[in-house]
Design a protein around this motif. Structure first.
Motif, PDB file in Angstrom:
ATOM      1  N   THR A 174       0.951  -1.208  -0.090  1.00 29.46           N
ATOM      2  CA  THR A 174      -0.102   0.161  -0.044  1.00 29.46           C
ATOM      3  C   THR A 174       0.751   1.184   0.011  1.00 29.46           C
ATOM      4  O   THR A 174       1.501   1.469   0.993  1.00 29.46           O
ATOM      5  CB  THR A 174      -0.981   0.049   0.997  1.00 29.46           C
ATOM      6  OG1 THR A 174      -1.598  -1.166   1.334  1.00 29.46           O
ATOM      7  CG2 THR A 174      -1.924   1.265   1.078  1.00 29.46           C
ATOM      8  N   LEU A 175       0.708   1.986  -0.961  1.00 28.85           N
ATOM      9  CA  LEU A 175       1.518   3.333  -1.281  1.00 28.85           C
ATOM     10  C   LEU A 175       0.815   4.239  -0.375  1.00 28.85           C
ATOM     11  O   LEU A 175      -0.458   4.469  -0.106  1.00 28.85           O
ATOM     12  CB  LEU A 175       1.479   3.582  -2.694  1.00 28.85           C
ATOM     13  CG  LEU A 175       2.404   2.680  -3.307  1.00 28.85           C
ATOM     14  CD1 LEU A 175       2.149   3.131  -4.795  1.00 28.85           C
ATOM     15  CD2 LEU A 175       3.816   2.791  -3.184  1.00 28.85           C
ATOM     16  N   ASP A 217       3.336  10.153   5.519  1.00 33.11           N
ATOM     17  CA  ASP A 217       3.365  11.655   4.965  1.00 33.11           C
ATOM     18  C   ASP A 217       2.804  11.501   3.772  1.00 33.11           C
ATOM     19  O   ASP A 217       3.250  10.789   2.883  1.00 33.11           O
ATOM     20  CB  ASP A 217       4.668  12.212   4.991  1.00 33.11           C
ATOM     21  CG  ASP A 217       5.334  12.610   6.253  1.00 33.11           C
ATOM     22  OD1 ASP A 217       4.494  13.487   6.960  1.00 33.11           O
ATOM     23  OD2 ASP A 217       6.598  12.191   6.701  1.00 33.11           O
ATOM     24  N   ALA A 218       1.870  12.013   3.357  1.00 34.79           N
ATOM     25  CA  ALA A 218       1.374  11.995   2.285  1.00 34.79           C
ATOM     26  C   ALA A 218       1.998  12.619   0.991  1.00 34.79           C
ATOM     27  O   ALA A 218       2.764  13.472   1.141  1.00 34.79           O
ATOM     28  CB  ALA A 218      -0.243  12.941   2.156  1.00 34.79           C
ATOM     29  N   LYS A 287       8.931  -0.483  -2.946  1.00 38.32           N
ATOM     30  CA  LYS A 287       8.238  -1.311  -1.783  1.00 38.32           C
ATOM     31  C   LYS A 287       9.001  -0.701  -0.516  1.00 38.32           C
ATOM     32  O   LYS A 287       7.994  -0.641   0.288  1.00 38.32           O
ATOM     33  CB  LYS A 287       9.071  -2.671  -2.027  1.00 38.32           C
ATOM     34  CG  LYS A 287       8.701  -3.702  -0.660  1.00 38.32           C
ATOM     35  CD  LYS A 287       9.127  -5.074  -0.907  1.00 38.32           C
ATOM     36  CE  LYS A 287       8.679  -5.957   0.138  1.00 38.32           C
ATOM     37  NZ  LYS A 287       7.245  -6.031   0.076  1.00 38.32           N
ATOM     38  N   VAL A 288       9.904  -0.068  -0.492  1.00 40.34           N
ATOM     39  CA  VAL A 288      10.441   0.766   0.780  1.00 40.34           C
ATOM     40  C   VAL A 288       9.482   1.774   0.901  1.00 40.34           C
ATOM     41  O   VAL A 288       8.840   1.978   1.951  1.00 40.34           O
ATOM     42  CB  VAL A 288      11.915   1.356   0.579  1.00 40.34           C
ATOM     43  CG1 VAL A 288      12.015   2.264   1.893  1.00 40.34           C
ATOM     44  CG2 VAL A 288      12.919   0.257   0.638  1.00 40.34           C
ATOM     45  N   LEU A 289       8.913   2.510   0.049  1.00 41.64           N
ATOM     46  CA  LEU A 289       8.076   3.556   0.071  1.00 41.64           C
ATOM     47  C   LEU A 289       6.539   2.899   0.626  1.00 41.64           C
ATOM     48  O   LEU A 289       5.734   3.883   1.320  1.00 41.64           O
ATOM     49  CB  LEU A 289       7.915   4.227  -1.310  1.00 41.64           C
ATOM     50  CG  LEU A 289       6.780   5.544  -1.182  1.00 41.64           C
ATOM     51  CD1 LEU A 289       7.091   6.559  -0.153  1.00 41.64           C
ATOM     52  CD2 LEU A 289       6.471   5.922  -2.757  1.00 41.64           C
ATOM     53  N   ALA A 290       6.342   1.924   0.412  1.00 44.01           N
ATOM     54  CA  ALA A 290       5.194   1.137   0.570  1.00 44.01           C
ATOM     55  C   ALA A 290       5.196   0.503   2.066  1.00 44.01           C
ATOM     56  O   ALA A 290       4.185   0.172   2.642  1.00 44.01           O
ATOM     57  CB  ALA A 290       4.748  -0.017  -0.343  1.00 44.01           C
ATOM     58  N   THR A 291       6.424   0.433   2.718  1.00 41.40           N
ATOM     59  CA  THR A 291       6.450  -0.091   3.922  1.00 41.40           C
ATOM     60  C   THR A 291       7.132   1.111   5.021  1.00 41.40           C
ATOM     61  O   THR A 291       8.006   0.759   5.721  1.00 41.40           O
ATOM     62  CB  THR A 291       7.532  -1.155   3.706  1.00 41.40           C
ATOM     63  OG1 THR A 291       8.530  -0.971   3.270  1.00 41.40           O
ATOM     64  CG2 THR A 291       6.766  -2.142   3.255  1.00 41.40           C
ATOM     65  N   ASN A 292       6.676   2.199   4.856  1.00 39.69           N
ATOM     66  CA  ASN A 292       6.716   3.398   5.807  1.00 39.69           C
ATOM     67  C   ASN A 292       8.138   3.808   5.430  1.00 39.69           C
ATOM     68  O   ASN A 292       8.758   4.456   6.253  1.00 39.69           O
ATOM     69  CB  ASN A 292       6.803   3.118   7.169  1.00 39.69           C
ATOM     70  CG  ASN A 292       6.025   3.877   8.234  1.00 39.69           C
ATOM     71  OD1 ASN A 292       5.587   5.110   7.576  1.00 39.69           O
ATOM     72  ND2 ASN A 292       6.367   3.976   9.330  1.00 39.69           N
ATOM     73  N   GLY A 293       8.646   3.983   4.217  1.00 38.57           N
ATOM     74  CA  GLY A 293       9.780   4.548   4.025  1.00 38.57           C
ATOM     75  C   GLY A 293       9.574   5.704   2.876  1.00 38.57           C
ATOM     76  O   GLY A 293       8.424   6.167   2.583  1.00 38.57           O
TER      77      GLY A 293
END
Length: 294
Positions: A174-175, A217-218, A287-293
């Motif tokens: 989830t992004l 953060d959106a 994937k990092v962005l989708a996992t709170n990165g």
């Protein structure tokens, strides 16, 4: 191009849905499209990312039944996606109706953003099937909110967004949600009647509320022209919120970025056939962005 078909009742195989939808009745706010928006095909209360990109959306009827939008859709005026290097994806709204997500994964589209809400009066009736369909096909997926700063507060719109599809899940796919803030399709001024100072305050209100409700953060979707005109090119968000730059020039790049951002996270580079986007880094970083990165 957002010229597509709307089917009848939708059934999502596997039962995978997006974040739970609220059942409360939405608040109403007047949203008749202005002349420019009407010519671009904007419907009352239902604008989409980059609506003012110059692509006319009128003149092609939406067929009945469950005709699907595919990567080589015959119902659009162009027959293929614009080539682009790197990690690429698409964004959709109710204009696309039923989407054949597998066909997009076969041409290496790996992520999708789906319009969930607008203001505090619109919910995409196809959201659950579109978002869930993208996830089922194995894509990274996220939701976006079309802002109406002349309506309710940033806090109320962020809350409405989260309650109706914009919530974030720590599932690795989830992004983070997107604040789509751009040209005003309804009023006479591009900045929704707000001063630069008040616009920055409205955006801050939305972003702070979204993070409080989701921990994320959106992402901010905008154009350099709008951001400069309506926020004074504020740099307030450059170190906290990822940028989604809109510039429909696939051959020449994203251009000069607004707001002091040194790089874009997403770039909407074309609206031919369907809105097409490029992620700035590798699939592993997505994937990092989708996992709170970030």
């Amino acid at each position: 191009m957002r010229l597509a078909t709307i089917g009848g009742a939708l059934v999502l195989a596997g039962g995978l849905l997006g974040p739970t939808l609220a059942t409360a009745s939405p608040l109403s706010d007047p949203q008749e499209p202005n002349t420019t928006a009407a010519k671009a095909g904007v419907e009352r209360g239902n604008a989409t990312m980059g609506w003012r990109d110059g692509v006319q959306r009128t003149g092609v009827p939406r067929a009945a039944g469950d005709t699907r939008v595919t990567a080589a859709s015959k119902v659009t005026r162009a027959g293929k996606l614009v080539p682009m290097t790197g990690v690429v994806g698409i964004d959709v709204s109710s204009y696309q109706g039923v989407v054949d997500w597998v066909s997009f994964t076969k041409v290496k589209r790996s992520f999708a953003y789906v319009k969930a809400t607008e203001g505090t009066s619109y919910r995409n009736p196809f959201y659950a099937s579109q978002y869930g369909g993208a996830k089922t096909a194995g894509m990274f997926a996220g939701a976006y909110h079309f802002a109406n700063p002349s309506g309710k507060s940033g806090k109320k719109q962020a809350t409405y967004f989260v309650q109706n599809g914009g919530a974030w899940r720590n599932d690795g796919k989830t992004l983070p949600g997107v604040l789509d803030i751009e040209y005003n399709p309804y009023g006479g001024t591009m900045c929704y009647g707000l001063s630069k100072k008040k616009m920055v305050a409205w955006i801050t209100d939305f972003l702070v509320t979204y993070k409080k409700l989701t921990t994320r953060d959106a992402v901010i979707y905008t154009t350099a022209d709008w951001w400069s005109t309506c926020t004074g090119n504020t740099t307030k968000f450059r170190s906290t919120n990822p940028l989604w730059a809109a510039r429909w020039t696939p051959k020449t790049g994203a251009g000069k970025l607004p707001g002091g951002w040194s790089y874009y996270t997403f770039w909407q580079y074309s609206a031919t056939v369907i809105d097409q986007n490029r992620f700035s880094n590798t699939a592993a970083r997505l994937k990092v962005l989708a996992t709170n990165g970030k």
